[in-house]
Write an enzyme that holds these catalytic residues in place. Structure first.
Site, PDB file in Angstrom:
ATOM      1  N   CYS A 118      66.754  45.748  43.172  1.00  0.00           N
ATOM      2  CA  CYS A 118      66.727  45.582  44.630  1.00  0.00           C
ATOM      3  C   CYS A 118      66.993  44.134  45.044  1.00  0.00           C
ATOM      4  CB  CYS A 118      65.358  46.026  45.125  1.00  0.00           C
ATOM      5  SG  CYS A 118      64.986  45.515  46.802  1.00  0.00           S
ATOM      6  N   TRP A 144      60.257  55.331  44.154  1.00  0.00           N
ATOM      7  CA  TRP A 144      60.104  54.407  43.020  1.00  0.00           C
ATOM      8  C   TRP A 144      58.968  54.875  42.121  1.00  0.00           C
ATOM      9  CZ3 TRP A 144      64.041  51.242  42.622  1.00  0.00           C
ATOM     10  CH2 TRP A 144      64.649  50.690  43.748  1.00  0.00           C
ATOM     11  N   ARG A 163      58.258  54.078  55.043  1.00  0.00           N
ATOM     12  CA  ARG A 163      59.021  54.085  53.796  1.00  0.00           C
ATOM     13  C   ARG A 163      58.264  53.286  52.747  1.00  0.00           C
ATOM     14  NH1 ARG A 163      63.382  57.012  54.725  1.00  0.00           N
ATOM     15  NH2 ARG A 163      63.630  56.994  52.490  1.00  0.00           N
ATOM     16  N   VAL A 164      58.535  53.635  51.499  1.00  0.00           N
ATOM     17  CA  VAL A 164      57.830  53.020  50.378  1.00  0.00           C
ATOM     18  C   VAL A 164      58.804  52.068  49.696  1.00  0.00           C
ATOM     19  CG1 VAL A 164      56.793  53.547  48.149  1.00  0.00           C
ATOM     20  CG2 VAL A 164      56.227  54.912  50.172  1.00  0.00           C
ATOM     21  N   THR A 165      58.741  50.810  50.106  1.00  0.00           N
ATOM     22  CA  THR A 165      59.768  49.858  49.673  1.00  0.00           C
ATOM     23  C   THR A 165      59.200  48.792  48.733  1.00  0.00           C
ATOM     24  OG1 THR A 165      59.336  48.509  51.638  1.00  0.00           O
ATOM     25  CG2 THR A 165      61.105  50.120  51.812  1.00  0.00           C
ATOM     26  N   TYR A 199      74.805  47.815  52.927  1.00  0.00           N
ATOM     27  CA  TYR A 199      74.092  49.109  53.024  1.00  0.00           C
ATOM     28  C   TYR A 199      74.637  49.923  54.199  1.00  0.00           C
ATOM     29  CZ  TYR A 199      70.614  47.875  49.517  1.00  0.00           C
ATOM     30  OH  TYR A 199      69.993  47.562  48.339  1.00  0.00           O
ATOM     31  N   SER A 225      60.211  40.793  52.279  1.00  0.00           N
ATOM     32  CA  SER A 225      60.671  39.780  51.318  1.00  0.00           C
ATOM     33  C   SER A 225      60.968  38.427  51.962  1.00  0.00           C
ATOM     34  CB  SER A 225      61.928  40.276  50.597  1.00  0.00           C
ATOM     35  OG  SER A 225      62.991  40.451  51.507  1.00  0.00           O
TER      36      SER A 225
HETATM   37  N1  LIG Z   1      62.456  44.522  54.754  1.00  0.00           N
HETATM   38  C1  LIG Z   1      62.249  44.819  53.420  1.00  0.00           C
HETATM   39  C2  LIG Z   1      63.285  45.808  52.896  1.00  0.00           C
HETATM   40  C3  LIG Z   1      62.996  46.217  51.501  1.00  0.00           C
HETATM   41  C4  LIG Z   1      63.798  47.460  51.093  1.00  0.00           C
HETATM   42  O1  LIG Z   1      64.408  48.157  51.929  1.00  0.00           O
HETATM   43  N2  LIG Z   1      63.788  47.746  49.787  1.00  0.00           N
HETATM   44  C5  LIG Z   1      64.529  48.903  49.273  1.00  0.00           C
HETATM   45  C6  LIG Z   1      65.033  48.651  47.860  1.00  0.00           C
HETATM   46  S1  LIG Z   1      66.530  47.805  47.764  1.00  0.00           S
HETATM   47  C7  LIG Z   1      63.593  50.076  49.116  1.00  0.00           C
HETATM   48  O2  LIG Z   1      62.545  49.951  48.502  1.00  0.00           O
HETATM   49  N3  LIG Z   1      64.003  51.220  49.652  1.00  0.00           N
HETATM   50  C8  LIG Z   1      63.288  52.441  49.522  1.00  0.00           C
HETATM   51  C9  LIG Z   1      63.383  53.263  50.773  1.00  0.00           C
HETATM   52  O3  LIG Z   1      63.943  52.802  51.765  1.00  0.00           O
HETATM   53  O4  LIG Z   1      62.872  54.383  50.754  1.00  0.00           O
HETATM   54  C10 LIG Z   1      62.267  43.513  52.647  1.00  0.00           C
HETATM   55  O5  LIG Z   1      63.227  42.740  52.776  1.00  0.00           O
HETATM   56  O6  LIG Z   1      61.306  43.269  51.936  1.00  0.00           O
END
Ligand SMILES: N[C@@H](CCC(=O)N[C@@H](CS)C(=O)NCC(=O)O)C(=O)O
Length: 325
Positions: free
Chosen positions: A63, A96, A129-131, A194, A148
């Site tokens: 990521c 994840w 969402r689980v990010t 994206y 981030s």
């Molecule tokens: N705003 C967040 C965005 C993080 C993000 O979208 N991460 C993606 C991975 S590249 C994710 O975990 N996506 C899972 C999802 O959207 O379900 C950041 O910059 O920390």
């Protein structure tokens, strides 16, 4: 791929119907700050003082957003002080996971199976969402932040009095310029790739594609006159751009249809990527296996066979000419 609704996992792809085919990224919801003395930061609540050994990062090596936090952890000398768990690159019906058979390190803190369990451990009825990345407080057992851009700001300065590391990627004198360029790079490039890849109509894809390459043309021009985006040493703005650029020719060019040209075809950008890749030990944070495997294997609606391409074969260790500027 999915999300939590009232603490329950639902396997759902991004909704692009309500936005006419456009991909809209959800705003991060958990926005507290670690500060040197534990006072509240620009958002969220107080109570997260910088302490060595107290915090943990949950990341994916694939990521680009999580990658930023790993770069700052490394450059700021925090590797011995902030522990890390890495999820599997394969993000499928459970989102994840910590599947060790699929290249995860496992969850070092709670031996969870899935990352969504970390969100519900923080808040049992979480919706969203689980990010990755997630910055976790081991003492209070809660999430500090899942944004981030803010985690890297914390890592840049909050621990300096404890580690003695004074490298500053957000120097006072350049903040105006950094704050001005960040949203442009985010909208058009970081999130732009994206928006190309996840668009579900021809129009929305083309709109994002043209914005992306117009922005890359601008960056190419800027980098013909200066070594870094802002100032004469790498700043936060460069690291935020770098994590997208290092994935571009390997993934976004093909998988996300960002294919007007490769970054290798831009003389300045291609050398700039090498300059940053070769800066201190940043190259250790780049894992091309996780990167390619994640995108090509997880987005089964874009690449139904889940076959991961072998190429391209780009040598980021090759010499660059950026020192001449
Ligand atoms: N705003 C967040 C965005 C993080 C993000 O979208 N991460 C993606 C991975 S590249 C994710 O975990 N996506 C899972 C999802 O959207 O379900 C950041 O910059 O920390």
């Amino acid at each position: 791929m999915g999300l939590l609704v009232d603490g329950k996992w639902q396997d759902k792809w991004y909704d692009t119907k309500s936005t006419g085919g456009d991909f809209k990224r959800e705003e991060a919801q958990l926005r507290n700050w670690i500060t040197a003395d534990g006072e509240a930061g620009p958002s969220g609540r107080a109570g997260f003082p910088a302490e060595l050994g107290r915090y943990h990062l949950y990341v994916s090596l694939a990521c680009p957003w999580a990658h930023r936090t790993l770069i700052f952890r490394k450059l700021k000398g925090l590797e011995d002080h902030i522990s890390v768990s890495v999820v599997s690159p394969d993000m499928l019906e459970n989102g994840w996971t910590f599947d060790r058979e699929a290249h995860s390190t496992g969850d070092h803190l709670y031996q969870s199976e899935f990352l969504h369990q970390i969100y519900t451990r923080n808040h049992s009825t979480y919706t969203g969402r689980v990010t990755v990345p997630i910055l976790w407080d081991k003492q209070q057992e809660c999430i500090v932040s899942n944004e981030s851009s803010e985690i890297i700001r914390m890592l840049n300065s909050a621990f300096d009095h404890l580690t003695g590391n004074q490298l500053d990627f957000y120097p006072e004198s350049l903040r105006g310029e950094i704050d001005a360029i960040n949203p442009f790079i985010y909208d058009t490039i970081n999130n732009g790739v994206y928006r190309c890849g996840f668009a579900t109509t021809q129009d929305k894809y083309q709109e994002a594609y043209h914005k992306l390459f117009d922005a890359l043309d601008d960056v190419e021009q800027r980098l013909s006159e200066q070594r870094y985006l802002v100032g004469d040493a790498p700043t936060e703005a460069d690291w935020r751009l770098f994590t997208t650029l290092i994935r571009f020719d390997n993934v976004y060019h093909g998988h996300f249809k960002c294919n007007r040209q490769r970054l290798e075809d831009y003389p300045n950008i291609s050398n700039y990527v090498r300059d940053l890749f070769q800066f201190k030990d940043v190259n250790d944070t780049v894992d091309m296996f996780h990167i390619k495997r994640h995108y090509y294997y997880s987005h089964a609606n874009i690449n139904p066979t889940q076959v991961v391409p072998v190429g391209p074969n780009i040598d980021y260790h090759a010499p660059h000419d950026r020192g001449l500027l």
